[in-house]
Design a protein around this motif. Structure first.
Motif, PDB file in Angstrom:
ATOM      1  N   VAL A  66      -7.010  13.133  -8.016  1.00 34.90           N
ATOM      2  CA  VAL A  66      -5.909  12.889  -7.081  1.00 34.90           C
ATOM      3  C   VAL A  66      -6.328  11.852  -6.036  1.00 34.90           C
ATOM      4  O   VAL A  66      -5.638  10.846  -5.826  1.00 34.90           O
ATOM      5  CB  VAL A  66      -5.460  14.204  -6.388  1.00 34.90           C
ATOM      6  CG1 VAL A  66      -4.453  13.914  -5.271  1.00 34.90           C
ATOM      7  CG2 VAL A  66      -4.872  15.177  -7.402  1.00 34.90           C
ATOM      8  N   VAL A  67      -7.454  12.090  -5.404  1.00 36.12           N
ATOM      9  CA  VAL A  67      -7.908  11.198  -4.326  1.00 36.12           C
ATOM     10  C   VAL A  67      -8.202   9.794  -4.856  1.00 36.12           C
ATOM     11  O   VAL A  67      -7.786   8.797  -4.256  1.00 36.12           O
ATOM     12  CB  VAL A  67      -9.141  11.796  -3.602  1.00 36.12           C
ATOM     13  CG1 VAL A  67      -9.762  10.797  -2.638  1.00 36.12           C
ATOM     14  CG2 VAL A  67      -8.752  13.081  -2.882  1.00 36.12           C
ATOM     15  N   SER A  68      -8.896   9.714  -5.991  1.00 38.59           N
ATOM     16  CA  SER A  68      -9.232   8.387  -6.523  1.00 38.59           C
ATOM     17  C   SER A  68      -7.979   7.627  -6.957  1.00 38.59           C
ATOM     18  O   SER A  68      -7.867   6.421  -6.715  1.00 38.59           O
ATOM     19  CB  SER A  68     -10.241   8.492  -7.672  1.00 38.59           C
ATOM     20  OG  SER A  68      -9.681   9.152  -8.789  1.00 38.59           O
ATOM     21  N   ASP A  69      -7.020   8.311  -7.579  1.00 33.75           N
ATOM     22  CA  ASP A  69      -5.789   7.635  -8.006  1.00 33.75           C
ATOM     23  C   ASP A  69      -4.961   7.154  -6.820  1.00 33.75           C
ATOM     24  O   ASP A  69      -4.485   6.014  -6.810  1.00 33.75           O
ATOM     25  CB  ASP A  69      -4.937   8.561  -8.884  1.00 33.75           C
ATOM     26  CG  ASP A  69      -5.450   8.687 -10.294  1.00 33.75           C
ATOM     27  OD1 ASP A  69      -6.284   7.863 -10.714  1.00 33.75           O
ATOM     28  OD2 ASP A  69      -5.010   9.621 -11.004  1.00 33.75           O
ATOM     29  N   GLY A 104      -6.994  21.551 -15.324  1.00 33.43           N
ATOM     30  CA  GLY A 104      -8.198  20.737 -15.264  1.00 33.43           C
ATOM     31  C   GLY A 104      -8.074  19.483 -14.418  1.00 33.43           C
ATOM     32  O   GLY A 104      -9.062  18.791 -14.184  1.00 33.43           O
ATOM     33  N   TRP A 105      -6.843  19.149 -13.978  1.00 33.10           N
ATOM     34  CA  TRP A 105      -6.694  17.978 -13.103  1.00 33.10           C
ATOM     35  C   TRP A 105      -7.339  18.327 -11.768  1.00 33.10           C
ATOM     36  O   TRP A 105      -7.072  19.383 -11.201  1.00 33.10           O
ATOM     37  CB  TRP A 105      -5.221  17.623 -12.912  1.00 33.10           C
ATOM     38  CG  TRP A 105      -5.036  16.203 -12.515  1.00 33.10           C
ATOM     39  CD1 TRP A 105      -4.928  15.712 -11.256  1.00 33.10           C
ATOM     40  CD2 TRP A 105      -4.971  15.086 -13.389  1.00 33.10           C
ATOM     41  NE1 TRP A 105      -4.792  14.359 -11.282  1.00 33.10           N
ATOM     42  CE2 TRP A 105      -4.810  13.939 -12.582  1.00 33.10           C
ATOM     43  CE3 TRP A 105      -5.033  14.930 -14.759  1.00 33.10           C
ATOM     44  CZ2 TRP A 105      -4.708  12.668 -13.106  1.00 33.10           C
ATOM     45  CZ3 TRP A 105      -4.933  13.667 -15.287  1.00 33.10           C
ATOM     46  CH2 TRP A 105      -4.774  12.544 -14.465  1.00 33.10           C
ATOM     47  N   SER A 106      -8.195  17.494 -11.268  1.00 27.26           N
ATOM     48  CA  SER A 106      -8.998  17.835 -10.098  1.00 27.26           C
ATOM     49  C   SER A 106      -8.621  17.010  -8.871  1.00 27.26           C
ATOM     50  O   SER A 106      -7.956  15.980  -8.975  1.00 27.26           O
ATOM     51  CB  SER A 106     -10.482  17.608 -10.419  1.00 27.26           C
ATOM     52  OG  SER A 106     -10.714  16.228 -10.638  1.00 27.26           O
ATOM     53  N   TYR A 133       2.234  10.305  -9.513  1.00 23.74           N
ATOM     54  CA  TYR A 133       1.522  10.547 -10.780  1.00 23.74           C
ATOM     55  C   TYR A 133       0.419  11.588 -10.596  1.00 23.74           C
ATOM     56  O   TYR A 133       0.340  12.578 -11.328  1.00 23.74           O
ATOM     57  CB  TYR A 133       0.940   9.209 -11.270  1.00 23.74           C
ATOM     58  CG  TYR A 133      -0.084   9.333 -12.357  1.00 23.74           C
ATOM     59  CD1 TYR A 133       0.287   9.535 -13.676  1.00 23.74           C
ATOM     60  CD2 TYR A 133      -1.442   9.247 -12.060  1.00 23.74           C
ATOM     61  CE1 TYR A 133      -0.667   9.655 -14.680  1.00 23.74           C
ATOM     62  CE2 TYR A 133      -2.402   9.360 -13.056  1.00 23.74           C
ATOM     63  CZ  TYR A 133      -2.004   9.558 -14.366  1.00 23.74           C
ATOM     64  OH  TYR A 133      -2.950   9.674 -15.349  1.00 23.74           O
ATOM     65  N   ALA A 134      -0.429  11.383  -9.608  1.00 24.94           N
ATOM     66  CA  ALA A 134      -1.608  12.234  -9.435  1.00 24.94           C
ATOM     67  C   ALA A 134      -1.233  13.659  -9.025  1.00 24.94           C
ATOM     68  O   ALA A 134      -1.781  14.627  -9.568  1.00 24.94           O
ATOM     69  CB  ALA A 134      -2.548  11.613  -8.396  1.00 24.94           C
ATOM     70  N   PHE A 135      -0.309  13.797  -8.087  1.00 27.16           N
ATOM     71  CA  PHE A 135       0.059  15.136  -7.646  1.00 27.16           C
ATOM     72  C   PHE A 135       0.877  15.889  -8.688  1.00 27.16           C
ATOM     73  O   PHE A 135       0.760  17.106  -8.812  1.00 27.16           O
ATOM     74  CB  PHE A 135       0.786  15.094  -6.296  1.00 27.16           C
ATOM     75  CG  PHE A 135      -0.151  14.967  -5.134  1.00 27.16           C
ATOM     76  CD1 PHE A 135      -0.910  16.050  -4.716  1.00 27.16           C
ATOM     77  CD2 PHE A 135      -0.296  13.757  -4.469  1.00 27.16           C
ATOM     78  CE1 PHE A 135      -1.788  15.939  -3.638  1.00 27.16           C
ATOM     79  CE2 PHE A 135      -1.167  13.634  -3.399  1.00 27.16           C
ATOM     80  CZ  PHE A 135      -1.921  14.727  -2.985  1.00 27.16           C
ATOM     81  N   ALA A 182       0.828  -1.204   0.000  1.00 30.31           N
ATOM     82  CA  ALA A 182       0.000   0.000   0.000  1.00 30.31           C
ATOM     83  C   ALA A 182       0.864   1.257   0.000  1.00 30.31           C
ATOM     84  O   ALA A 182       0.566   2.221  -0.704  1.00 30.31           O
ATOM     85  CB  ALA A 182      -0.946  -0.010   1.207  1.00 30.31           C
ATOM     86  N   VAL A 183       1.935   1.243   0.768  1.00 26.42           N
ATOM     87  CA  VAL A 183       2.847   2.388   0.780  1.00 26.42           C
ATOM     88  C   VAL A 183       3.457   2.578  -0.607  1.00 26.42           C
ATOM     89  O   VAL A 183       3.510   3.704  -1.128  1.00 26.42           O
ATOM     90  CB  VAL A 183       3.942   2.216   1.857  1.00 26.42           C
ATOM     91  CG1 VAL A 183       5.061   3.239   1.679  1.00 26.42           C
ATOM     92  CG2 VAL A 183       3.332   2.329   3.252  1.00 26.42           C
ATOM     93  N   ALA A 184       3.907   1.498  -1.219  1.00 29.43           N
ATOM     94  CA  ALA A 184       4.476   1.586  -2.576  1.00 29.43           C
ATOM     95  C   ALA A 184       3.440   2.153  -3.548  1.00 29.43           C
ATOM     96  O   ALA A 184       3.747   3.033  -4.364  1.00 29.43           O
ATOM     97  CB  ALA A 184       4.956   0.211  -3.044  1.00 29.43           C
ATOM     98  N   GLY A 185       2.221   1.656  -3.459  1.00 34.74           N
ATOM     99  CA  GLY A 185       1.158   2.120  -4.344  1.00 34.74           C
ATOM    100  C   GLY A 185       0.790   3.564  -4.106  1.00 34.74           C
ATOM    101  O   GLY A 185       0.571   4.333  -5.054  1.00 34.74           O
ATOM    102  N   GLY A 186       0.725   3.970  -2.846  1.00 34.00           N
ATOM    103  CA  GLY A 186       0.425   5.358  -2.532  1.00 34.00           C
ATOM    104  C   GLY A 186       1.497   6.303  -3.046  1.00 34.00           C
ATOM    105  O   GLY A 186       1.200   7.372  -3.583  1.00 34.00           O
TER     106      GLY A 186
END
Length: 132
Positions: free
Chosen positions: A105-108, A99-101, A89-91, A79-83
């Protein structure tokens, strides 16, 4: 041999779960939020490289917990690796793409946490199939 089973277990589970997530959630959400950025066709080579490299990296991060045969430790490390990976990527996209919302970010990031931790656990279960 155990690491090969873990790798295959991770890849198969990650691909299966991720393909459902992408078709049911990502495509509709990204189309709504940033449809103008989406390609008409996905890049298969880039996708294959991502999955192969990501699986190796996630299992590398989980290796100690997997050697200890710790399911909770494996999930947590995955989970840490994935986060970290999905968060990067998301941030980054949030910082540089118009337009990135926050919903993206939260869903990714949440998805990265859940799917990577889960796939690492499946990898651990697969590695247990190999005799010591």
């Amino acid at each position: 041999m155990k690491i090969l089973f873990a790798y295959v277990g991770f890849l198969v589970s990650f691909l299966a779960i991720d393909s459902v997530w992408i078709s049911l959630v990502v495509i509709p959400l990204y189309t709504q939020e940033v449809g103008h950025l989406m390609a008409s066709e996905s890049n298969a080579i880039a996708a294959v490289l991502f999955y192969l490299i990501y699986a190796a990296g996630a299992l590398f991060i989980c290796r100690e917990a997997m050697q200890e045969n710790s399911m909770s430790g494996t999930f947590l490390n995955g989970a840490v690796a994935g986060g970290l990976a999905y968060g990067t990527y998301a941030f980054t996209n949030f910082a540089v793409l118009d337009g990135w919302s926050w919903i993206l970010v939260v869903s990714d990031v949440a998805w990265g946490l859940v799917i990577t931790g889960t796939a690492c656990c499946v990898g651990l279960l697969a590695s247990r199939m190999v005799a010591k």
